[in-house]
Design a protein around this motif. Structure first.
Motif, PDB file in Angstrom:
ATOM      1  N   ALA A  58       0.822  -1.210   0.000  1.00  0.00           N
ATOM      2  CA  ALA A  58       0.000   0.000   0.000  1.00  0.00           C
ATOM      3  C   ALA A  58       0.854   1.257   0.000  1.00  0.00           C
ATOM      4  CB  ALA A  58      -0.941   0.000   1.199  1.00  0.00           C
ATOM      5  N   LEU A  59       1.937   1.249   0.770  1.00  0.00           N
ATOM      6  CA  LEU A  59       2.807   2.422   0.878  1.00  0.00           C
ATOM      7  C   LEU A  59       3.370   2.835  -0.482  1.00  0.00           C
ATOM      8  CD1 LEU A  59       4.190   4.393   2.904  1.00  0.00           C
ATOM      9  CD2 LEU A  59       6.113   2.788   2.914  1.00  0.00           C
ATOM     10  N   ALA A  60       3.743   1.871  -1.293  1.00  0.00           N
ATOM     11  CA  ALA A  60       4.302   2.185  -2.609  1.00  0.00           C
ATOM     12  C   ALA A  60       3.222   2.323  -3.681  1.00  0.00           C
ATOM     13  CB  ALA A  60       5.305   1.105  -3.020  1.00  0.00           C
ATOM     14  N   SER A  61       2.186   1.514  -3.590  1.00  0.00           N
ATOM     15  CA  SER A  61       1.218   1.484  -4.692  1.00  0.00           C
ATOM     16  C   SER A  61       0.278   2.675  -4.719  1.00  0.00           C
ATOM     17  CB  SER A  61       0.413   0.189  -4.646  1.00  0.00           C
ATOM     18  OG  SER A  61      -0.373   0.135  -3.491  1.00  0.00           O
ATOM     19  N   ILE A  62      -0.110   3.182  -3.577  1.00  0.00           N
ATOM     20  CA  ILE A  62      -1.097   4.267  -3.558  1.00  0.00           C
ATOM     21  C   ILE A  62      -0.560   5.542  -4.224  1.00  0.00           C
ATOM     22  CG2 ILE A  62      -2.460   5.783  -2.061  1.00  0.00           C
ATOM     23  CD1 ILE A  62      -2.890   3.278  -0.270  1.00  0.00           C
TER      24      ILE A  62
ATOM     25  N   ILE B 206      10.276  -6.878   2.606  1.00  0.00           N
ATOM     26  CA  ILE B 206       9.790  -5.497   2.517  1.00  0.00           C
ATOM     27  C   ILE B 206      10.285  -4.768   1.269  1.00  0.00           C
ATOM     28  CG2 ILE B 206       9.805  -3.233   3.657  1.00  0.00           C
ATOM     29  CD1 ILE B 206       9.470  -4.735   6.296  1.00  0.00           C
ATOM     30  N   PRO B 207      11.590  -4.782   0.930  1.00  0.00           N
ATOM     31  CA  PRO B 207      12.000  -4.076  -0.296  1.00  0.00           C
ATOM     32  C   PRO B 207      11.322  -4.624  -1.558  1.00  0.00           C
ATOM     33  CG  PRO B 207      13.919  -4.543   1.067  1.00  0.00           C
ATOM     34  CD  PRO B 207      12.758  -5.280   1.680  1.00  0.00           C
ATOM     35  N   LEU B 208      11.200  -5.944  -1.643  1.00  0.00           N
ATOM     36  CA  LEU B 208      10.531  -6.537  -2.806  1.00  0.00           C
ATOM     37  C   LEU B 208       9.052  -6.173  -2.820  1.00  0.00           C
ATOM     38  CD1 LEU B 208      10.746  -8.344  -5.291  1.00  0.00           C
ATOM     39  CD2 LEU B 208      10.325 -10.313  -3.793  1.00  0.00           C
ATOM     40  N   SER B 209       8.407  -6.190  -1.651  1.00  0.00           N
ATOM     41  CA  SER B 209       6.995  -5.813  -1.564  1.00  0.00           C
ATOM     42  C   SER B 209       6.782  -4.358  -1.980  1.00  0.00           C
ATOM     43  CB  SER B 209       6.467  -6.024  -0.145  1.00  0.00           C
ATOM     44  OG  SER B 209       6.530  -7.379   0.210  1.00  0.00           O
ATOM     45  N   LEU B 210       7.692  -3.477  -1.571  1.00  0.00           N
ATOM     46  CA  LEU B 210       7.601  -2.065  -1.977  1.00  0.00           C
ATOM     47  C   LEU B 210       7.738  -1.927  -3.490  1.00  0.00           C
ATOM     48  CD1 LEU B 210       9.735  -0.430   0.848  1.00  0.00           C
ATOM     49  CD2 LEU B 210       7.310   0.010   0.410  1.00  0.00           C
ATOM     50  N   ALA B 211       8.697  -2.651  -4.067  1.00  0.00           N
ATOM     51  CA  ALA B 211       8.907  -2.575  -5.522  1.00  0.00           C
ATOM     52  C   ALA B 211       7.695  -3.112  -6.278  1.00  0.00           C
ATOM     53  CB  ALA B 211      10.167  -3.343  -5.912  1.00  0.00           C
ATOM     54  N   ILE B 212       7.212  -4.265  -5.861  1.00  0.00           N
ATOM     55  CA  ILE B 212       6.049  -4.860  -6.533  1.00  0.00           C
ATOM     56  C   ILE B 212       4.821  -3.967  -6.358  1.00  0.00           C
ATOM     57  CG2 ILE B 212       4.423  -6.806  -6.474  1.00  0.00           C
ATOM     58  CD1 ILE B 212       6.877  -8.583  -5.814  1.00  0.00           C
ATOM     59  N   GLY B 213       4.629  -3.455  -5.145  1.00  0.00           N
ATOM     60  CA  GLY B 213       3.506  -2.548  -4.905  1.00  0.00           C
ATOM     61  C   GLY B 213       3.578  -1.308  -5.773  1.00  0.00           C
ATOM     62  N   GLY B 214       4.792  -0.746  -5.935  1.00  0.00           N
ATOM     63  CA  GLY B 214       4.964   0.428  -6.780  1.00  0.00           C
ATOM     64  C   GLY B 214       4.633   0.151  -8.235  1.00  0.00           C
ATOM     65  N   ILE B 215       5.092  -0.990  -8.731  1.00  0.00           N
ATOM     66  CA  ILE B 215       4.811  -1.365 -10.128  1.00  0.00           C
ATOM     67  C   ILE B 215       3.318  -1.590 -10.323  1.00  0.00           C
ATOM     68  CG2 ILE B 215       5.148  -3.178 -11.858  1.00  0.00           C
ATOM     69  CD1 ILE B 215       8.029  -3.482 -10.661  1.00  0.00           C
TER      70      ILE B 215
END
Length: 160
Positions: free
Chosen positions: A78-82, A129-138
């Motif tokens: 959510a932090l990266a994707s929103i 967490i870093p992978l989740s942030l990257a995937i969420g951002g994409i």
């Protein structure tokens, strides 16, 4: 002409019902349906986003009540994707390119359905967490570009 509108709205209801019945927002279905009915991308994006938010919210409530929500897994996505969904939504994409991106992204659930059927939540590894942030951002950027937004059900399908 009026018959095509009636058909469109009936199909839209069916798509929303079917997606909601399995806990998804249905934006990919709405976008596919609107593309078939030759609705312009300028109308498709906000309409799919609004419908997806409504259906995803109802799915999320049921998902949460069932005890499946895990904040620890959800927050990096959510932090990266929103914010990146907002950035993607601000992008103006030519109609022919938009439809190609949409077509490719609509294949992802098909591939997941046919090749990753037997995923058991017990077999999942803990969140990176870093992978989740990257995937969420994409996910956020691409979904914002095509008008899906960041449907909670899309993110939550990976978070339990």
């Amino acid at each position: 002409m009026q018959e095509s509108f009636i058909l469109f709205y009936c199909l839209l209801f069916i798509v929303a019902f079917l997606y909601a019945s399995v806990g998804h927002g249905g934006a990919s279905g709405y976008l596919a349906l609107m593309a078939i009915f030759a609705i312009s991308p300028a109308i498709m994006k906000p309409t799919a986003l609004l419908l997806n938010l409504f259906v995803s919210s109802t799915s999320f409530i049921q998902f949460y009540r069932g005890g499946h929500f895990k904040w620890k897994t959800f927050w990096p996505f959510a932090l990266a994707s929103i914010p990146l969904s907002f950035v993607g939504g601000m992008m103006v994409i030519e109609s022919s390119i938009y439809k190609k991106i949409l077509g490719l992204l609509l294949l992802i659930p098909v591939i997941r359905f046919f090749f990753f059927k037997n995923t058991d939540p017990k077999d999942f590894k803990s969140s990176n967490i870093p992978l989740s942030l990257a995937i969420g951002g994409i996910i956020g950027l691409l979904s914002g570009m095509i008008g899906i937004g960041v449907g909670l059900s899309f993110l939550l399908s990976y978070c339990y």
